[in-house]
Design an enzyme around this catalytic site. Structure first.
Site, PDB file in Angstrom:
ATOM      1  N   SER A   1       0.854  -1.190   0.000  1.00  0.00           N
ATOM      2  CA  SER A   1       0.000   0.000   0.000  1.00  0.00           C
ATOM      3  C   SER A   1       0.882   1.230   0.000  1.00  0.00           C
ATOM      4  O   SER A   1       2.009   1.199   0.513  1.00  0.00           O
ATOM      5  CB  SER A   1      -0.903   0.014   1.238  1.00  0.00           C
ATOM      6  OG  SER A   1      -1.564   1.263   1.370  1.00  0.00           O
TER       7      SER A   1
ATOM      8  N   TYR B   1      -1.187  -1.091  10.173  1.00  0.00           N
ATOM      9  CA  TYR B   1      -1.279  -1.362   8.736  1.00  0.00           C
ATOM     10  C   TYR B   1      -0.054  -0.826   7.996  1.00  0.00           C
ATOM     11  O   TYR B   1       0.527  -1.505   7.142  1.00  0.00           O
ATOM     12  CB  TYR B   1      -2.553  -0.716   8.194  1.00  0.00           C
ATOM     13  CG  TYR B   1      -2.887  -1.062   6.768  1.00  0.00           C
ATOM     14  CD1 TYR B   1      -3.456  -2.294   6.445  1.00  0.00           C
ATOM     15  CD2 TYR B   1      -2.663  -0.145   5.743  1.00  0.00           C
ATOM     16  CE1 TYR B   1      -3.789  -2.609   5.133  1.00  0.00           C
ATOM     17  CE2 TYR B   1      -2.990  -0.448   4.435  1.00  0.00           C
ATOM     18  CZ  TYR B   1      -3.559  -1.677   4.131  1.00  0.00           C
ATOM     19  OH  TYR B   1      -3.883  -1.981   2.828  1.00  0.00           O
TER      20      TYR B   1
END
Length: 328
Positions: free
Chosen positions: A222, A235
């Site tokens: 990401s 995350y």
């Protein structure tokens, strides 16, 4: 065509025309036999000139020899085996980006193992769509953060199709909250699935690929792993870890012709973004230079290139952002 169903992480066995395959995960297997069209035989050769020409016995013998050689050549061409379709494992493939990747690779002619954790019905629909393209698919339920599940998943693909050529590690979760409020369990859940899961799948696939000295691994990270994001410490840490891990895996796999790359999406349209209020969406789009969300198919297109294209054979250890310009 017959479809054989097998059940999830408590398996039984799979019967096919070739015999029995035994393993402990439940899956649904479908196989469509490829249609083979034999090459047409060439008929008699015709001379384009209308001028008369003399024919000697030696000329006839020579012509007959050439015709025989041509027929043998044609036969040899027909005997060349068809190139096998690549075998691909896509984790977290029941929805969103993973679904788009599985469909894109299935449409390109790959044999696809569609992994899911809980969304069995959605994963089955993905397999059916791949079959509609004329492809082959296995639907497999398993948790990629568990080593036994990962081993069973890879074994399922190998037992069904003989090898694994490409692995796309897409499975992931979020447990968002501010750092000062984050529970250790929220940290552990995200790290276990998003980072340890990538480690386990990459390790298992690499063992198979090293034996054949060829393979491609694409890990979905990401843009958050590059620039961070408020409320996503767990995350961001996991995705940054995926990037560093992939670069090391690329260095270690290079001598065996194993390419490892990373794709880092930004804001991609999903069920979640569809539920955002107008004000929140306006703020998000304001951070994207291109001023719009990406589509799952945008990510799938990049993954397909890295997974299948000969032009990607010299690319390894790279992290590609596909984010509309957020990380410029």
């Amino acid at each position: 065509m017959a479809t054989t169903s097998i059940a999830g992480p408590r398996l039984t066995s799979l019967k096919t025309a070739a015999g029995k395959l035994g393993y402990r995960e439940i899956c649904h297997v479908r196989q469509w036999a490829p249609v083979h069209s034999p090459m047409p035989h060439f008929g008699m050769l015709r001379c384009g000139s209308r001028r008369p020409f003399a024919t000697s016995s030696s000329t006839v013998v020579q012509a007959q020899a050439q015709a025989t050689a041509a027929e043998q050549s044609t036969g040899e061409e027909e005997a060349v085996p068809k190139v096998e379709s690549p075998v691909v494992v896509v984790t977290g493939a029941s929805r969103g980006i993973g679904k788009a990747i599985a469909l894109s690779l299935g449409k390109a002619g790959c044999k696809v193992l569609v992994n899911y954790a809980r969304s069995a019905k959605e994963a089955e629909q993905v397999s059916k769509q791949i079959e509609a393209y004329g492809g082959q698919a296995i639907t497999f339920g398993g948790d990629v953060s568990k080593e036994a599940d990962v081993d069973a998943m890879m074994k399922t693909a190998v037992d069904a199709w003989g090898t694994i050529d490409v692995v796309v590690n897409n499975a992931g979760i979020t447990r968002d909250t501010l750092l000062i409020r984050m529970k250790k369990s929220q940290w552990d859940e995200v790290i276990d699935l998003n980072l340890t899961g990538v480690f386990l799948c990459t390790q298992a696939a690499t063992k198979i690929m090293m034996k054949k000295r060829k393979g491609r691994i694409i890990n979905i990270a990401s843009v958050v792993g590059l620039i961070g994001n408020i409320g996503q410490a767990n995350y961001a840490a996991a995705k940054a870890g995926v990037i560093g891990f992939s670069k090391t895996a690329a260095r270690e796999g290079a001598s065996r012709n194993i390419n490892v790359n990373v794709v880092c999406p930004g804001f991609i349209a999903s069920d979640m973004t569809a539920k955002l209020g107008e004000d929140m969406e306006k703020k998000i789009l304001g951070t994207i230079p291109l001023g719009r969300y990406g589509q799952p198919e945008d990510v799938a297109g990049l993954v397909e290139f890295l997974a299948l294209s000969p032009a990607a054979s010299y690319i390894t250890g790279q992290a590609f952002t596909i984010d509309g310009g957020i990380a410029i």
